[in-house]
Design a protein around this motif. Structure first.
Motif, mmCIF file in Angstrom:
data_model
loop_
_atom_site.group_PDB
_atom_site.id
_atom_site.type_symbol
_atom_site.label_atom_id
_atom_site.label_comp_id
_atom_site.label_asym_id
_atom_site.label_seq_id
_atom_site.Cartn_x
_atom_site.Cartn_y
_atom_site.Cartn_z
ATOM 1 N N VAL A 17 -3.235 -1.507 2.552
ATOM 2 C CA VAL A 17 -1.806 -1.562 2.239
ATOM 3 C C VAL A 17 -1.178 -2.691 3.051
ATOM 4 O O VAL A 17 -1.428 -2.805 4.251
ATOM 5 C CB VAL A 17 -1.094 -0.224 2.593
ATOM 6 C CG1 VAL A 17 0.399 -0.309 2.317
ATOM 7 C CG2 VAL A 17 -1.727 0.938 1.850
ATOM 8 N N SER A 18 -0.382 -3.517 2.402
ATOM 9 C CA SER A 18 0.380 -4.557 3.091
ATOM 10 C C SER A 18 1.857 -4.312 2.818
ATOM 11 O O SER A 18 2.249 -4.058 1.676
ATOM 12 C CB SER A 18 -0.004 -5.950 2.578
ATOM 13 O OG SER A 18 -1.356 -6.228 2.817
ATOM 14 N N ARG A 48 -4.032 -1.958 -2.421
ATOM 15 C CA ARG A 48 -5.322 -2.168 -3.074
ATOM 16 C C ARG A 48 -5.855 -0.804 -3.517
ATOM 17 O O ARG A 48 -5.468 0.227 -2.971
ATOM 18 C CB ARG A 48 -6.301 -2.855 -2.120
ATOM 19 C CG ARG A 48 -5.896 -4.291 -1.822
ATOM 20 C CD ARG A 48 -6.869 -5.083 -0.970
ATOM 21 N NE ARG A 48 -7.711 -4.285 -0.108
ATOM 22 C CZ ARG A 48 -9.055 -4.227 -0.224
ATOM 23 N NH1 ARG A 48 -9.688 -4.899 -1.144
ATOM 24 N NH2 ARG A 48 -9.753 -3.487 0.612
ATOM 25 N N PRO A 49 -6.747 -0.772 -4.497
ATOM 26 C CA PRO A 49 -7.262 0.512 -5.002
ATOM 27 C C PRO A 49 -8.309 1.109 -4.067
ATOM 28 O O PRO A 49 -9.510 1.025 -4.298
ATOM 29 C CB PRO A 49 -7.850 0.135 -6.363
ATOM 30 C CG PRO A 49 -8.236 -1.305 -6.224
ATOM 31 C CD PRO A 49 -7.232 -1.903 -5.279
ATOM 32 N N ALA A 75 -4.428 5.451 -1.441
ATOM 33 C CA ALA A 75 -4.068 6.652 -2.209
ATOM 34 C C ALA A 75 -3.627 7.777 -1.268
ATOM 35 O O ALA A 75 -2.645 8.484 -1.549
ATOM 36 C CB ALA A 75 -5.243 7.102 -3.065
ATOM 37 N N ASN A 76 -4.318 7.934 -0.149
ATOM 38 C CA ASN A 76 -3.948 8.970 0.827
ATOM 39 C C ASN A 76 -2.571 8.705 1.416
ATOM 40 O O ASN A 76 -1.775 9.631 1.609
ATOM 41 C CB ASN A 76 -4.987 9.067 1.939
ATOM 42 C CG ASN A 76 -6.302 9.642 1.465
ATOM 43 O OD1 ASN A 76 -6.369 10.293 0.421
ATOM 44 N ND2 ASN A 76 -7.361 9.394 2.216
ATOM 45 N N TRP A 113 3.092 10.099 1.796
ATOM 46 C CA TRP A 113 4.467 9.626 1.685
ATOM 47 C C TRP A 113 5.228 10.504 0.692
ATOM 48 O O TRP A 113 6.351 10.927 0.947
ATOM 49 C CB TRP A 113 4.465 8.176 1.241
ATOM 50 C CG TRP A 113 5.776 7.444 1.337
ATOM 51 C CD1 TRP A 113 6.998 7.947 1.685
ATOM 52 C CD2 TRP A 113 5.976 6.061 1.077
ATOM 53 N NE1 TRP A 113 7.950 6.959 1.651
ATOM 54 C CE2 TRP A 113 7.352 5.792 1.281
ATOM 55 C CE3 TRP A 113 5.153 5.021 0.700
ATOM 56 C CZ2 TRP A 113 7.899 4.529 1.104
ATOM 57 C CZ3 TRP A 113 5.706 3.756 0.526
ATOM 58 C CH2 TRP A 113 7.059 3.523 0.734
ATOM 59 N N GLY A 114 4.604 10.793 -0.439
ATOM 60 C CA GLY A 114 5.236 11.654 -1.437
ATOM 61 C C GLY A 114 5.548 13.034 -0.886
ATOM 62 O O GLY A 114 6.629 13.577 -1.126
ATOM 63 N N VAL A 115 4.629 13.603 -0.126
ATOM 64 C CA VAL A 115 4.860 14.908 0.496
ATOM 65 C C VAL A 115 6.031 14.808 1.481
ATOM 66 O O VAL A 115 6.919 15.665 1.513
ATOM 67 C CB VAL A 115 3.580 15.416 1.203
ATOM 68 C CG1 VAL A 115 3.879 16.615 2.088
ATOM 69 C CG2 VAL A 115 2.506 15.755 0.174
ATOM 70 N N GLY A 116 6.036 13.750 2.280
ATOM 71 C CA GLY A 116 7.117 13.562 3.253
ATOM 72 C C GLY A 116 8.479 13.421 2.599
ATOM 73 O O GLY A 116 9.476 13.921 3.115
ATOM 74 N N LEU A 117 8.529 12.778 1.449
ATOM 75 C CA LEU A 117 9.805 12.585 0.755
ATOM 76 C C LEU A 117 10.361 13.888 0.195
ATOM 77 O O LEU A 117 11.557 13.986 -0.080
ATOM 78 C CB LEU A 117 9.647 11.563 -0.367
ATOM 79 C CG LEU A 117 9.450 10.116 0.092
ATOM 80 C CD1 LEU A 117 9.123 9.232 -1.097
ATOM 81 C CD2 LEU A 117 10.667 9.600 0.837
#
Length: 89
Positions: A34-35, A65-66, A71-72, A77-81
């Motif tokens: 991730v960048s 990048r894939p 993905a983790n 991040w989604g859980v945190g949001l």
């Protein structure tokens, strides 16, 4: 397998297509999972802090990048949001 993802805020102005630079094996983003952009405007300070200028990131530009790690991060991040703001901070 998977997709390379480039997210850019609407107020970002690209002078040319960034994808060749992002995927060039001689450039750091091609090696990172991730960048993320930062608001640091000082090249010297960015180098001396090893990319952690003021300890802040700015998701105005994010390149993923894939990879499993990317993905983790997105899952976490989604859980945190979804948490209440006072628990997230």
């Amino acid at each position: 397998q998977g997709y390379h993802i480039l997210v850019s805020d609407v107020d970002v102005a690209w002078k040319r297509d960034p994808r060749p630079w992002l995927t060039n094996p001689d450039n750091p983003p091609s090696l990172a999972d991730v960048s993320v952009s930062s608001d640091c405007l000082s090249v010297a300070e960015e180098k001396s802090s090893q990319g952690h200028c003021n300890g802040q990131m700015n998701t105005g530009i994010i390149y993923l990048r894939p990879t499993g790690a990317a993905a983790n991060l997105m899952s976490a991040w989604g859980v945190g949001l979804q948490k209440p703001v006072d628990q997230y901070e």
